[in-house]
Structures are given as structure tokens and as C-alpha cells.
Design a protein around this motif. Sequence first.
Motif, mmCIF file in Angstrom:
data_model
loop_
_atom_site.group_PDB
_atom_site.id
_atom_site.type_symbol
_atom_site.label_atom_id
_atom_site.label_comp_id
_atom_site.label_asym_id
_atom_site.label_seq_id
_atom_site.Cartn_x
_atom_site.Cartn_y
_atom_site.Cartn_z
ATOM 1 N N ASP A 58 -7.856 2.828 -1.097
ATOM 2 C CA ASP A 58 -6.999 2.440 -2.230
ATOM 3 C C ASP A 58 -6.347 3.277 -2.937
ATOM 4 O O ASP A 58 -6.794 4.404 -3.255
ATOM 5 C CB ASP A 58 -7.781 1.607 -3.269
ATOM 6 C CG ASP A 58 -7.027 0.937 -4.367
ATOM 7 O OD1 ASP A 58 -6.924 1.492 -5.450
ATOM 8 O OD2 ASP A 58 -6.427 -0.342 -3.997
ATOM 9 N N ARG B 29 2.599 1.839 -3.615
ATOM 10 C CA ARG B 29 1.606 2.305 -4.462
ATOM 11 C C ARG B 29 1.135 3.682 -4.422
ATOM 12 O O ARG B 29 0.953 4.556 -5.148
ATOM 13 C CB ARG B 29 0.173 1.243 -4.660
ATOM 14 C CG ARG B 29 0.695 -0.104 -4.860
ATOM 15 C CD ARG B 29 -0.423 -1.155 -4.890
ATOM 16 N NE ARG B 29 -1.635 -0.679 -5.730
ATOM 17 C CZ ARG B 29 -2.867 -0.867 -5.607
ATOM 18 N NH1 ARG B 29 -3.201 -1.263 -4.327
ATOM 19 N NH2 ARG B 29 -3.710 -0.581 -6.396
ATOM 20 N N GLN C 222 0.638 -1.090 0.000
ATOM 21 C CA GLN C 222 0.052 0.005 0.077
ATOM 22 C C GLN C 222 0.816 1.278 0.041
ATOM 23 O O GLN C 222 0.714 2.172 -0.657
ATOM 24 C CB GLN C 222 -0.846 0.031 1.194
ATOM 25 C CG GLN C 222 -2.013 -0.792 1.232
ATOM 26 C CD GLN C 222 -3.100 -0.401 0.259
ATOM 27 O OE1 GLN C 222 -3.267 -0.992 -1.168
ATOM 28 N NE2 GLN C 222 -3.951 0.498 0.793
ATOM 29 N N ALA D 252 -3.794 6.185 2.093
ATOM 30 C CA ALA D 252 -3.623 5.019 1.516
ATOM 31 C C ALA D 252 -2.583 4.189 2.297
ATOM 32 O O ALA D 252 -2.480 2.981 2.424
ATOM 33 C CB ALA D 252 -3.089 5.286 0.250
#
Length: 739
Positions: free
Chosen positions: A326, A263, A260, A320
Motif C-alpha cells: 500500500d 496514490r 495505486q 506500490a
Amino acid sequence: MLALPSAAVLGVTLVAFLLEQTLRLIDQLAENGARMGYLLGLVTNLVPYQLGLALPAAFFAAMFIVIGRLDEESEIDAFLAGGVPFERIAAPLVGAGIVLAAVSLLLSGYLQPYSRFGYRAVLNAATQAGWTARLDPQVFINAGPQATISADEADATGRSLEGVFIRRITETGEQIVTAERGQLGMLPDRKTTELHLGEGVILSDTAEKGPRLLRFGGLTDTEIVKGAGMLRPRGGDEQELTIPELITESQRPDALIPHQTLRAELFARLTRSLAIPLLPLIALPLALAAKRGRRTPGMIVGAVILVAFHHSVTLCKSFADEGVIDPVLGMGALYGAILAFSLWLFLSSRKRPGDTPISAFLHRIDVLLERRPRVRADAGAIRRKGALSLSAYLTRMMAVRTVAAAAALIGLLQLIDLLERTSQILQRGGVLDIGRYMLLRMPFLFQEVAPFAVLAGAVFTFSQLARNSELVVMRITGMSLFQIFLRTLPVALSVAVLDMAVTDQVTPRAEQALATWWNATDPGAAHRPDEPRWFRIDGDVVMVDNASANGRMLKGVTIFERNDHKLLERRIKAASARWNRDGWLLRDAHITDLNQDKAMEISVAQTDWRTTLRPSDAARLFANAYEITSETAFRSLFGKGPVDKAPSEFRTRLYRTVAEGMAPIIMLLLALPTALGHARSNRTAPIIFGLGCGLLYLVTDGLLTAMGSTGVLPAALAAWGAPVGFAAGAVSLLLYAEG
């Protein structure tokens, strides 16, 4: 047209922030006894980060400048009247935004990760690789894991010392070594320092027999310097990974960093870079004000949009990281929002450029604020007032443009600063604290931009006069460049006086207040151990564990009183010291007096401390604010104030008190070649020359000042080298131009 304003804005912002970082790094390296040769590597590795931070703001500001110039000269009206659609006007700006987006991706995706690691590696080598067995006078060095060393005087090599002071923490307590003189060296293993001391005293705490005294005629002292801290390899922090590495790591099941987090970092970088081509769609409608309108509200709205978007990306990234949202959906929604807003603003301005719902709202507010009775001037009063003289005309024209340039540059630096600090400010308080931060930072930012504001104001003034052929008329009537200089000099002198006052009195106090608030509201401050402060005052050495925000209460005070030969004669350890009307009062004090052959220890509930230390001095020391007033520098240089830095810093500061005020006058001299142009001449070359010389002056002046602070150059040469050199060069150029 866009390249020159963008380069100028980027140059000013980079110089301002890098010079500030340079001064802080000098203090940090000096405290750790590191070589100043590391400074260039540290500053170089900061450039990609500062460049990436300033790029969107500089592009946005440059578009306002270019669009405003085209609008004022009715070129936008000519384009629209000739059938050029509004989209065609925006297309080159969007194209420039796409190019800058690619540059931003290069910076954030490749250069910044490597430069972050490079900065950390150089800083680790500088501060953790161990003491270099060199001392600057009156600076306290962490020479080992539990050792502090300092000297009153040191030669140019930093090896021949006078008034040596050493403190060690041993298993049984404290050991103090003082000596009249010493000679530093490094053993062949490069891990052990060797200090040959002359006549001196050693005071050692023992567990059973109390303090023990030893006097010596000569002693060789060795110290194993602290070993290099282990440097974590690149990749342990997601900010040190390139974009391909982020993609690769996010697909690995055994990645050290959570997927997480990887990203979130990846899409945050992409979102910030891909938003740059949208900036023209926001800047163009906001910058196209009516001829008699004001663009300042539009610039403020644009700045708020940039800060809000940057903070939203940071906030979305933190959510996030915690797994709340997300990263793809969060960043995608955020990018969709800024895309929709920019398209809405741009499309709403197609029929009537500059007329948007935002501009209409701002216009209503402006009308409400300006509803006041108007006094009609009669013709007789106008005749009595008369026309402006030439001197007043030039002064007013330049003053208006200088103030506008200063306001724009301060706003731009505030914007870039907030892009970096907003999240940290909100962690320390609320939205109102953003205003406090901006207010406390403003004096320093004014100090940084004041010289360049004079340069920009003069360049814009002379360019306008040349465009309107007014300079041609002045020159035909026999007016020389020197006479033009004298008529615009009052503006430069006014800025110089204000700059000296702000630099000497306002900025140090504002930076200290900011540092005190910043440290006090740090979320991790409660779990961080106190860092004691060492300083000299009244010939004695003092260590204080902690101090209140106003400096009136000190905790953990240890005073090492020395005789005329710089040998320890008394040690006072007090639990606290409180300031009252009569001075400092020590509480719960343990006094160790050194007789000829033994040390005697007594304890008292309270005792007076006769010293020239002020509460404001203690507050400044614990605030870690490097900006000081000339009075503070004078007191410290002559032993009437606390000294924790080398004398070269205080001398340079004193010389800079007056030399600082020369910068606006020199900037005016550098701008005068712009006055040689006329309506049909090439005005770009003189402008580039003036702006380039101005930036070169700021860089040269900053570097020489840093070299003076570190003792590489004499203080007088460091402070006055750039002003005298550039002033002589500018005057020579003007004399050549006048024939």
C-alpha cells in the motif's frame, strides 16, 4: 550565509546539466530537420525538473560549507560556550529546510507536471510537425515517412543545394535520386516540399525487370512531409498531473490511470519534499568534525544517505504501482525510518557536537588506514629545507583549495546524476554497475566543473588571505594584483592543460563506452528495431543497419559510390562487412553498376571495400555519443572520416580544442577582485561578483558554442567569443583597480 553557497551550487549544477542536455537536443533537432528555434523552449521546460532534482543536494552541500566555515572560525564553540543549545543552532537550518520543502512541493506538485507536458509538446512540434524544407550540409534528414535526403553543400538559407542525395522506400524496393544541384521550396499547402533538380540520375528497383536507370537534365521532385504526430493530452501520465489532480483522479472510479499508481506518485512526491527539513539534522552532526579531523567521510556518508533514500522512494513507488504494498504504508514507513534516523543522529551529537556513532566508526577506520611507520624529521633537515617562498605558498594554498572544490563539485554532480539514474542502472545490471557508471561519467563531470573549481579555489584562497590580513601585507610591500596573478597562475595552467587533455581524449572515449554499455543493457533493446546510420566517407554515401560494440562487424551495409559530379555510379548492398588486417571485407554483396543507359547487377560472395572508415568510427556512430576528439573532427572535416553532421560542428570542435583551456585562466582573472579586500572589509560583494561572473561566463560560452555548432555563428567567433570577451573585461577591471 546559506543563501550564497546554495545559489552557487545550484547555479553550477544547473549550468552543467542543462548544457549537456542542450548539446543532445541540438543533435536530435538536426537529425529531424527541425528549426533550432525550438531549442529555447525545450531547455526552458527542463529547468523545473533539474531544479527539483538538484535542490536537496545543493541544500545539503551548502550546509556543509556554512557549518564547516563556522566550525573553523570557532563560532560554533563560542555559541556552545555562551549557553546556546545545540537545538538553537539547528533551528535556522531546519527553518530554511521548511522553506525549501515548500519550494520543492511547488516544483514537484505544480511546475514539473506542466513543464513535462510542455517539453513533450515542444519536442513533438519540433520532431513530428514535418520537415521545414531546409537542409544543413552533409546532414541526413527524414523528409517523409520513407524518405531520406541530404546534400553535400547548402547555402545559408538551406535551400540552394549541391550534391543532392535522396533515398525512398517504394512498394517494389529502393529508389535513389542523385543530382549535381537543387533548389528547395515549400508549396503553399505547407505540407509538400518541392525540389528542382539539375542534371542527375534515378535508380529504381522493380519487381520483375530488376533495377531501372533514368538520367535527366532537369527534374522537379515533390515529397509530402510527415504529418504531425498526435500529441497525447496532458494527464495520460501520472507524472504530468499536479498534486490536486492526483488527489481528484485517485478518487474517481473511472480514472484512466490505476488508483495505486496515482496514490504512489502522490505520496512519493510528498515524501521527498517533506524529507528536506530533516536534512539539517543529518548534515549538522556530520559536518561538525574535530578541528584536525576530516569532513570528507561525513560528506560521503551524507551523499550515500541521500542516494539511498531517493532510491528507496523510487523502489517503494514501483512496488506500490504493482500492488505489492500500500503506498500510504510504504511511504509512511520510509518517512518514519528517515525521521527516526535523523533524530537519532542529531540527539546522539547533543552532548559532544560532531561526536556521533557514525563519526566514531569512521574515525576507527581512519586510524586503521593510517597505521604506518612515521619518520621523525630532525631539526637540521628542517633548517636545510627552509621556509616556503611566497610563490610556493600561494600556489600550494590555491592548489589545495582547487582540488577540494573540484572533488566536492564532482561528488555533488555525481550525487544528482545518481538520484536520476540509479533505478535505470540497477535494471541494467547490479550494484557494481553503479561504480562503472560513476567511473565513466567522471571525465565529463571533471570537464564541466574544472573552470569553476579554479574560480572557487581562487576565491577561497584570496578570502583566507584577506581574513588573515596577509593580502594587506603583500600590498604594503608593493605587490600588485598582476604579481599575485602570476604567482597563482601555475595552478590555473595545470588545470587548463589537464582539462584540455580530458576534454579532447578521455571524455569522448568514456562517453562512447558508457553509451555502448547503456544501449547494450537496455531491457527493451531486443524488441526495438535497428536504426540505420547514414554517413559520408571518401565522397560516397553509406548506410549501415547495425554494428558490433567494437565496430569490427557491420550488418546491412549499403554503399552508394558517386562520381566527381556527385552522381550515383555504383550501388553495393552487402549482408555484412568484417574488419581484418587488410581492411573491410564485404560478404554476400549485390553490386549494381550504372552504365550510360542501363543498370547492370551482379552478385559476389565477398569483395574488398577500400575506405578510410575505421572500426572505432563505426562504434562511435552507433553509440550515439556526441563528444568527439579533435582528431575525429579533423578527419571528418577533411573527408577522411565518417560525416553525419554539419561541418560547422566539426569546425567548432576544432576551435574549442584550445579555447577550452582558456576557461580556468579566465576564472582566475575573475576571482582577483576578491584580493582587493582586507580583514574588516565587506568580502561578500567581491565573492558574489566573482561567482556571478564565472557562472555568466559558463552560460555565455555554452550558448555561443551551441550557436557555432548549428551554424548560426562562425566557428571561430563561437569558440573564442566568450574567452576573449571575458578576458578583456577582467583585465580592464584589474587595470582600473590598480589605477
